[in-house]
Design an enzyme around this catalytic site. Structure first.
Site, PDB file in Angstrom:
ATOM      1  N   GLU A   1       0.857  -1.196   0.000  1.00 20.72           N
ATOM      2  CA  GLU A   1       0.000   0.000   0.000  1.00 20.72           C
ATOM      3  C   GLU A   1       0.885   1.235   0.000  1.00 20.72           C
ATOM      4  OE1 GLU A   1      -1.753   0.433   4.182  1.00 20.72           O
ATOM      5  OE2 GLU A   1      -0.453  -1.315   4.332  1.00 20.72           O
TER       6      GLU A   1
ATOM      7  N   LYS B   1       2.834   4.564   1.005  1.00 16.60           N
ATOM      8  CA  LYS B   1       3.278   5.173   2.263  1.00 16.60           C
ATOM      9  C   LYS B   1       2.952   6.653   2.152  1.00 16.60           C
ATOM     10  CE  LYS B   1       7.102   5.345   5.514  1.00 16.60           C
ATOM     11  NZ  LYS B   1       7.021   6.756   5.882  1.00 16.60           N
TER      12      LYS B   1
ATOM     13  N   ASP C   1       2.514  10.510   3.035  1.00 17.75           N
ATOM     14  CA  ASP C   1       3.347  11.472   3.742  1.00 17.75           C
ATOM     15  C   ASP C   1       2.472  12.380   4.600  1.00 17.75           C
ATOM     16  OD1 ASP C   1       5.867  12.144   4.263  1.00 17.75           O
ATOM     17  OD2 ASP C   1       6.274  13.153   2.365  1.00 17.75           O
TER      18      ASP C   1
ATOM     19  N   TYR D   1      -6.387   8.221   6.236  1.00 17.69           N
ATOM     20  CA  TYR D   1      -6.383   6.864   5.688  1.00 17.69           C
ATOM     21  C   TYR D   1      -6.006   5.895   6.785  1.00 17.69           C
ATOM     22  CZ  TYR D   1      -6.701   7.809   0.673  1.00 17.69           C
ATOM     23  OH  TYR D   1      -7.134   8.153  -0.561  1.00 17.69           O
TER      24      TYR D   1
ATOM     25  N   LYS E   1      11.167   2.815  -0.080  1.00 19.42           N
ATOM     26  CA  LYS E   1      11.118   4.245  -0.394  1.00 19.42           C
ATOM     27  C   LYS E   1      11.313   4.501  -1.893  1.00 19.42           C
ATOM     28  CE  LYS E   1      10.970   6.403   3.687  1.00 19.42           C
ATOM     29  NZ  LYS E   1      11.873   7.440   4.017  1.00 19.42           N
TER      30      LYS E   1
ATOM     31  N   CYS F   1      32.195  41.743  -6.635  1.00 16.30           N
ATOM     32  CA  CYS F   1      31.113  41.378  -5.721  1.00 16.30           C
ATOM     33  C   CYS F   1      29.828  42.089  -6.151  1.00 16.30           C
ATOM     34  CB  CYS F   1      31.492  41.811  -4.300  1.00 16.30           C
ATOM     35  SG  CYS F   1      30.128  41.660  -3.128  1.00 16.30           S
TER      36      CYS F   1
ATOM     37  N   CYS G   1      28.993  44.947  -3.322  1.00 16.99           N
ATOM     38  CA  CYS G   1      29.793  46.134  -3.016  1.00 16.99           C
ATOM     39  C   CYS G   1      30.788  46.467  -4.125  1.00 16.99           C
ATOM     40  CB  CYS G   1      30.537  45.954  -1.691  1.00 16.99           C
ATOM     41  SG  CYS G   1      31.840  44.719  -1.778  1.00 16.99           S
TER      42      CYS G   1
ATOM     43  N   CYS H   1      34.518  37.769  -2.280  1.00 16.66           N
ATOM     44  CA  CYS H   1      34.539  39.226  -2.333  1.00 16.66           C
ATOM     45  C   CYS H   1      35.669  39.691  -1.419  1.00 16.66           C
ATOM     46  CB  CYS H   1      33.198  39.745  -1.822  1.00 16.66           C
ATOM     47  SG  CYS H   1      33.231  41.429  -1.213  1.00 16.66           S
TER      48      CYS H   1
ATOM     49  N   CYS I   1      31.650  45.538   2.664  1.00 20.63           N
ATOM     50  CA  CYS I   1      30.599  44.847   1.898  1.00 20.63           C
ATOM     51  C   CYS I   1      29.369  44.682   2.784  1.00 20.63           C
ATOM     52  CB  CYS I   1      31.099  43.488   1.435  1.00 20.63           C
ATOM     53  SG  CYS I   1      29.822  42.533   0.587  1.00 20.63           S
TER      54      CYS I   1
HETATM   55  S1  IVH Z   1       2.334   1.022   9.093  1.00 22.88           S
HETATM   56  C1  IVH Z   1       3.870  -0.966  12.615  1.00 22.88           C
HETATM   57  N1  IVH Z   1       1.440   1.889   6.773  1.00 22.88           N
HETATM   58  O1  IVH Z   1       5.035   5.872   8.150  1.00 22.88           O
HETATM   59  C2  IVH Z   1       3.774  -0.217  11.373  1.00 22.88           C
HETATM   60  N2  IVH Z   1       2.660   3.387   8.136  1.00 22.88           N
HETATM   61  O2  IVH Z   1       7.819   5.548   8.774  1.00 22.88           O
HETATM   62  C3  IVH Z   1       3.378   1.162  11.581  1.00 22.88           C
HETATM   63  N3  IVH Z   1       2.875   5.617   7.208  1.00 22.88           N
HETATM   64  O3  IVH Z   1       4.579   6.087  11.607  1.00 22.88           O
HETATM   65  C4  IVH Z   1       3.015   1.927  10.422  1.00 22.88           C
HETATM   66  N4  IVH Z   1       1.743   5.269   5.372  1.00 22.88           N
HETATM   67  O4  IVH Z   1       3.005   7.426  10.113  1.00 22.88           O
HETATM   68  C5  IVH Z   1       2.125   2.183   7.885  1.00 22.88           C
HETATM   69  N5  IVH Z   1       0.559   2.572   4.740  1.00 22.88           N
HETATM   70  C6  IVH Z   1       1.239   2.840   5.847  1.00 22.88           C
HETATM   71  C7  IVH Z   1       1.766   4.112   6.065  1.00 22.88           C
HETATM   72  C8  IVH Z   1       2.489   4.342   7.234  1.00 22.88           C
HETATM   73  C9  IVH Z   1       2.403   6.150   6.077  1.00 22.88           C
HETATM   74  C10 IVH Z   1       3.699   6.324   8.201  1.00 22.88           C
HETATM   75  C11 IVH Z   1       3.258   6.136   9.630  1.00 22.88           C
HETATM   76  C12 IVH Z   1       4.451   5.559  10.329  1.00 22.88           C
HETATM   77  C13 IVH Z   1       5.566   5.987   9.429  1.00 22.88           C
HETATM   78  C14 IVH Z   1       6.786   5.111   9.587  1.00 22.88           C
END
Ligand code: IVH
Length: 680
Positions: free
Chosen positions: A123, A125, A127, A231, A321, A413, A416, A431, A437
């Site tokens: 799923e 991640k 931000d 979410y 990542k 510069c 100055c 400079c 300056c």
């Molecule tokens: S699971 C035990 N799922 O990423 C696992 N975290 O870097 C706990 N985050 O603190 C988190 N999307 O704030 C999980 N699909 C996702 C996520 C997610 C964002 C964040 C969350 C966590 C941080 C860790």
């Protein structure tokens, strides 16, 4: 990063100390101030460096090591809540191989044969910031931020204002903690910033910071006015787990009314999970919200339970990542900024472009070699990279091959018009205007009052700019005569009796201050805080240092000081050679009267004795132990010989202890040594 395998123990301890401090500072900037200075990728690099050094020197892991902390306890007026089940963080992976290794580790831990499938969920991640929502008998009773993973902040009233979060659940078990991500969409973020700008409010660097700043509000009506979303991605305490798998649980939570991110998928194999990663990666730029990777979790909950966690992250999950985001745009101008020491830094101004939800209009170009390397000219199309949140950079010039004259290096510069020169063997152009300056003047004043130097509270950037503008200060020594403008200052907007009094009290308090910090504040090239202290230790006062630097044998006398090399010696000689610098130093010495260096070495029974430390010390780091011995007037040595007066031996002491016993050298435990220190 230097290779931990080549580090000495002292270097490793020192680097770990600095990393702990640096990472803690970035944590505060990120979490408390929602205002990071470095990108996530740069932050990850610091964390990884810390991890690598700790792996090579496990006995040096610090109490305050970043690897021991799950998150950060924010300093805020919201009240604290202890999580019933800790809120964990995630381990990171950056390549397909890292993901395969993760599944390999899972297999080994569970002793699974190669042909037993390990199903994963995948799923996005998101931000944002994680939040735990506690429901009792189907009623939302508590919402909390993650904080340090154990203790978070109570944000119940704030959570109630978010439409995605149900207040009441139907068919929920007696206790259910739902965990997920509070976030802001890219579109809502842009609109919020536009409104903020109009109202003169805080501008947020990215949607994550906007979400955090909006959610962690004392006044929930502010949160209500901000477009936050939620979410679900997991759960904490639960009185009955209705499904045996992660995917089953997420489906059940969705049914209860919690939004689940698009692209959530159960995968039968690593390959399938990596396909989802590719799909999400391809969709990333078009998604309405920022994501920075894909999270995989072992699907079977009984396996999750067996896998458990290590330190701060579960063994059953991994965050894969994404690489830094890139975009293409036009380089519209190259501006030149002037730093404290006169260094000219080119900054690229861009046709504004969105990179992962953030509008970028400036790039750092570092120096003029960098411009040459990319053959940059104004008007070129460039590919830029936001290596995370903050400082975007040019990664490629798409007009690299077009035939043009190279970008001219500045001969003067821009502030100055003094001559700009580059010293032999140096990349930087500087400079030569020194204090005439205006840009250098401003930067030097800022440096003089800064935290590591004179630390004059209340004399911030804004006030310095104001006083410069008024002509009240030009150079550091003027700070000590500012009081003459007290009456005028009181008549100015933003200055009240109290703030004016505080400012003058802060300045007054710096009279008779530490000479090392005073010297550092002068901003002499190559003279950092530690070098400044070493110089004061060697020469006692700035006046004495000046005499040495102006003497015939200056180079030899300066270089004879421990830790001072030719570069520093030359910089000192150059500085004191200039009459205007000497005049300023004389004025400053007269007005600020820094103290003379006071040695903290005591006269004790151990003065002049030689001490060796061996084995594992419990209370002291090796560096600390040595520094302590030096403060006691003793010399700390590395090996035992007939000249050794004392061996302080911790557990595991080996050959040194044996040798000391053979030679009849006195031996003490660490505890006994600490008692000696306490006696003084
Ligand atoms: S699971 C035990 N799922 O990423 C696992 N975290 O870097 C706990 N985050 O603190 C988190 N999307 O704030 C999980 N699909 C996702 C996520 C997610 C964002 C964040 C969350 C966590 C941080 C860790």
């Amino acid at each position: 990063m230097s290779d931990p395998a080549r580090m000495s123990e002292a270097e490793a301890a020192n680097r770990l100390m600095r990393l702990a401090r640096e990472i803690a500072r970035h944590d505060r900037l990120y979490h408390d101030q929602d205002d990071p200075e470095i990108s996530d990728a740069e932050y990850d690099a610091l964390i990884n460096e810390n991890k690598a050094i700790e792996a090579a020197f496990p006995h040096l892991v610090r109490e305050d090591s970043p690897s021991r902390k799950v998150g950060h306890v924010p300093s805020s007026p919201l009240s604290k809540v202890t999580h019933a089940v800790p809120m964990l963080s995630l381990d990171n992976g950056f390549s397909d191989e890292d993901v395969r290794d993760f599944v390999g580790r899972v297999r080994r831990f569970l002793s699974l044969a190669d042909d037993v499938p390990v199903a994963l969920t995948a799923e996005p991640k998101i931000d944002g910031l994680s939040c735990s929502l506690r429901y009792e008998h189907g009623q939302l009773v508590l919402a909390a931020t993650r904080g340090d993973g154990t203790v978070g902040e109570d944000v119940t009233a704030n959570a109630r204002t978010i439409a995605d979060i149900p207040q009441v659940l139907e068919g929920a078990p007696e206790v259910l903690e739902v965990r997920g991500e509070v976030y802001m969409s890219k579109e809502d973020f842009a609109a919020l910033n536009a409104r903020q700008e109009e109202a003169g409010g805080k501008i947020f660097a990215n949607p994550r910071n906007a979400a955090a700043g909006s959610f962690r509000q004392k006044d929930a009506s502010v949160t209500a006015s901000r477009p936050l979303k939620f979410y679900v991605h997991g759960w904490g305490e639960i009185s009955a787990e209705p499904k045996p798998t992660q995917a089953g649980m997420v489906g059940w939570l969705e049914h209860l009314g919690f939004p689940v991110a698009d692209y959530f998928k159960r995968c039968d194999s690593v390959d399938e999970a990596l396909t989802v990663y590719a799909e999400i990666g391809a969709a990333r730029a078009g998604l309405p919200y920022d994501i920075d990777g894909v999270v995989y979790k072992v699907d079977r909950l009984d396996w999750q339970a067996r896998l458990g966690k290590v330190a701060k992250a579960p063994r059953w999950a991994l965050a894969h990542k994404f690489p830094a985001e890139k975009a293409e745009t036009v380089l519209e101008a190259i501006d030149i900024q002037v730093g404290r020491t006169g260094k000219l830094t080119p900054v690229g101004r861009l046709q504004p472009v969105g990179v992962g939800g953030v509008i970028v209009s400036n790039v750092t170009l570092h120096n003029f070699d960098e411009i040459d390397r990319h053959r940059l000219r104004v008007g070129d199309r460039v590919r830029i990279q936001r290596a995370g949140d903050v400082i975007p950079q040019v990664v490629e010039n798409l007009d690299f091959d077009a035939a043009r004259e190279p970008y001219p290096r500045p001969a003067e510069c821009p502030e100055c018009q003094s001559e700009a020169v580059s010293e032999e063997g140096e990349v930087d152009i500087r400079c030569t205007g020194g204090l005439i300056c205006p840009a250098q003047r401003f930067e030097r004043l800022k440096h003089f009052v800064s935290r590591g130097a004179m630390d004059i509270d209340g004399l911030g950037e804004k006030s310095i700019a104001e006083f410069l503008e008024l002509g009240w200060i030009e150079k550091p020594s003027d700070i000590f005569t500012l009081k003459a403008h007290r009456g005028e200052l009181l008549g100015r907007e933003g200055w009240k009796e109290k703030s004016v009094d505080n400012l003058f009290a802060a300045i007054e308090a710096r009279k008779g201050f530490d000479p090392g910090r005073f010297l550092f504040g002068l901003g002499i090239r190559h003279v950092g805080a530690v070098t400044a202290k070493d110089l004061m230790k060697a020469f006692g006062s700035v006046a004495a240092l000046e005499d040495v630097a102006r003497s015939e044998e200056a180079m030899a006398r300066l270089s004879a000081v421990d830790g001072i090399g030719a570069v520093v010696a030359e910089a000192l000689i150059d500085f004191f050679h200039e009459a205007h610098n000497r005049e300023e130093v004389a004025l400053l010495l007269e007005r600020a009267r820094p103290a003379d260096y006071v040695s903290d070495v005591q006269e004790t029974a151990w003065s002049g004795k030689t001490i060796v430390f061996t084995g594992k010390l419990e209370a002291l780091s090796r560096d600390e132990a040595k520094a302590q011995a030096e403060r006691m007037g003793a010399k700390a040595a590395g090996s035992v010989s007939a000249k050794t007066d004392l061996l302080v031996a911790g557990p595991g002491a080996g050959s040194k202890l044996k040798k000391a016993e053979e030679l009849g050298v006195r031996v003490m435990s660490e505890e006994e040594w600490l008692a000696e220190v306490a006696r003084g």
